[in-house]
Design an enzyme around this catalytic site. Structure first.
Site, short mmCIF file in Angstrom:
data_model
loop_
_atom_site.label_atom_id
_atom_site.label_comp_id
_atom_site.label_asym_id
_atom_site.label_seq_id
_atom_site.Cartn_x
_atom_site.Cartn_y
_atom_site.Cartn_z
N ASN A 12 -9.57 81.31 76.30
CA ASN A 12 -9.91 80.18 75.43
C ASN A 12 -8.66 79.76 74.63
OD1 ASN A 12 -10.61 78.85 73.00
ND2 ASN A 12 -12.70 79.61 73.14
N ASP A 72 -15.67 88.74 69.93
CA ASP A 72 -16.95 88.15 70.30
C ASP A 72 -17.61 87.68 69.02
OD1 ASP A 72 -18.59 87.49 72.54
OD2 ASP A 72 -20.09 88.85 71.74
N SER A 73 -18.25 86.54 69.07
CA SER A 73 -18.81 85.98 67.84
C SER A 73 -20.08 85.22 68.13
CB SER A 73 -17.79 85.04 67.18
OG SER A 73 -17.43 84.00 68.08
N PHE A 155 -16.67 73.43 65.25
CA PHE A 155 -17.30 73.41 66.57
C PHE A 155 -18.62 74.17 66.48
CE2 PHE A 155 -16.79 77.82 68.04
CZ PHE A 155 -15.93 78.30 67.08
N TYR A 157 -22.02 75.67 65.86
CA TYR A 157 -23.11 75.44 64.91
C TYR A 157 -22.59 74.99 63.54
CZ TYR A 157 -25.76 77.98 68.44
OH TYR A 157 -26.35 78.36 69.63
N ASP A 158 -21.30 74.70 63.42
CA ASP A 158 -20.74 74.33 62.11
C ASP A 158 -21.48 73.18 61.42
OD1 ASP A 158 -18.84 76.29 62.01
OD2 ASP A 158 -17.21 75.06 62.77
N HIS A 183 -16.22 84.06 59.23
CA HIS A 183 -16.28 85.39 59.85
C HIS A 183 -14.97 85.70 60.61
CE1 HIS A 183 -17.55 82.08 62.24
NE2 HIS A 183 -17.76 82.77 63.34
P1 IMP Z 1 -17.84 83.29 72.08
O1 IMP Z 1 -17.36 84.21 70.99
O2 IMP Z 1 -16.72 82.57 72.74
O3 IMP Z 1 -18.77 84.01 73.02
O4 IMP Z 1 -18.68 82.11 71.44
C1 IMP Z 1 -19.73 82.35 70.59
C2 IMP Z 1 -20.51 81.09 70.21
O5 IMP Z 1 -20.96 81.32 68.87
C3 IMP Z 1 -19.76 79.78 70.19
O6 IMP Z 1 -19.85 79.08 71.39
C4 IMP Z 1 -20.51 79.02 69.08
O7 IMP Z 1 -21.68 78.45 69.59
C5 IMP Z 1 -20.89 80.14 68.13
N1 IMP Z 1 -19.85 80.30 67.09
C6 IMP Z 1 -18.97 81.34 66.98
N2 IMP Z 1 -18.15 81.13 65.92
C7 IMP Z 1 -18.49 79.94 65.41
C8 IMP Z 1 -17.98 79.16 64.32
O8 IMP Z 1 -17.00 79.51 63.63
N3 IMP Z 1 -18.60 77.99 64.10
C9 IMP Z 1 -19.65 77.55 64.83
N4 IMP Z 1 -20.15 78.20 65.85
C10 IMP Z 1 -19.58 79.41 66.15
#
Ligand code: IMP
Length: 208
Positions: A12, A72-73, A155, A157-158, A183
């Site tokens: 990414n 992961d987030s 981006f 859910y912001d 976070h």
């Molecule tokens: P991943 O960590 O690339 O698997 O993505 C996790 C998903 O969590 C993202 O596509 C968003 O939908 C959401 N997400 C993670 N961090 C954020 C943030 O900082 N703002 C808004 N959405 C988030």
């Protein structure tokens, strides 16, 4: 101090930029997928952010024989029992469909009053060594889900996430304001503070 080497377990471009920026000026040489022509595909298989981040970091560390850093987030909503959680990126079906994900979230919370809309963003970072060494950092950003989307920034859910102590959504904050309380910003700053102190020791013990 010897210079450490590590590889980022993500393709990414946004994450690569953020993490590379965070590691600037440290005695750490950062590699990415571009340095490896036969980069292996790594899927997200776990039920928790920890499992996913560990899996990504550990499998890449073994494959590349180098320390690897993964993150992961996602979003956890109290009234939905922690959903969307690890499926945050594809809650509405298609990976990365931000508008669809937000629309589904608002549908699920229809009629839920303000005091029942508590939520948190979670970020887990895992730094794994090729011989099973591991460092894990977890940070959250607490808040609530707004009634409707507001703002153009950020981006995911912001546009519907209002951090505690704010009336604006994350998407209405500047990037600097978001990073100061998000976070991911908090987790990256904690990791940087450890690296600045020369921790973890095993990161600096490899060849070269
Ligand atoms: P991943 O960590 O690339 O698997 O993505 C996790 C998903 O969590 C993202 O596509 C968003 O939908 C959401 N997400 C993670 N961090 C954020 C943030 O900082 N703002 C808004 N959405 C988030």
């Amino acid at each position: 101090m010897r210079k450490a080497r590590l590889v980022l377990a993500t393709r990414n471009p946004g994450k690569i930029e953020e993490i590379t920026h965070l590691l600037e000026d440290l005695p750490v040489q950062v590699f990415t997928w571009k340095d490896f022509p036969d980069w292996p595909p790594v899927e997200e298989v776990g039920d928790t952010f920890e499992e996913n981040a560990r899996h990504k970091a550990e499998s890449l560390a073994r494959w590349a024989d180098l320390p690897a850093l993964a993150d992961d987030s996602g979003l956890e909503v109290e009234a939905l029992g922690g959903a969307p959680g690890v499926v945050s990126a594809h809650y509405a079906g298609k990976h990365g469909d931000d508008a669809g994900n937000v629309a589904r979230l608002l549908r699920e919370l229809e009629g839920v009053p303000r005091e029942g809309r508590g939520a948190r963003f979670v970020c887990v970072l895992v730094l794994a060594g090729p011989r099973g060494e591991r460092l894990l950092v977890r940070e959250t950003c607490e808040g609530r889900i707004a009634e409707e989307p507001r703002g153009e920034g950020g981006f995911g859910y912001d546009p519907v996430f209002v951090p505690n102590g704010e009336v604006r959504t994350m998407a209405e904050l500047s990037l600097e304001e978001k990073n100061a309380l998000s976070h991911r910003g908090k987790a990256l700053r904690r990791l940087r503070a450890l690296l600045e102190k020369g921790e973890p020791e095993w990161l600096y013990g490899g060849p070269g």
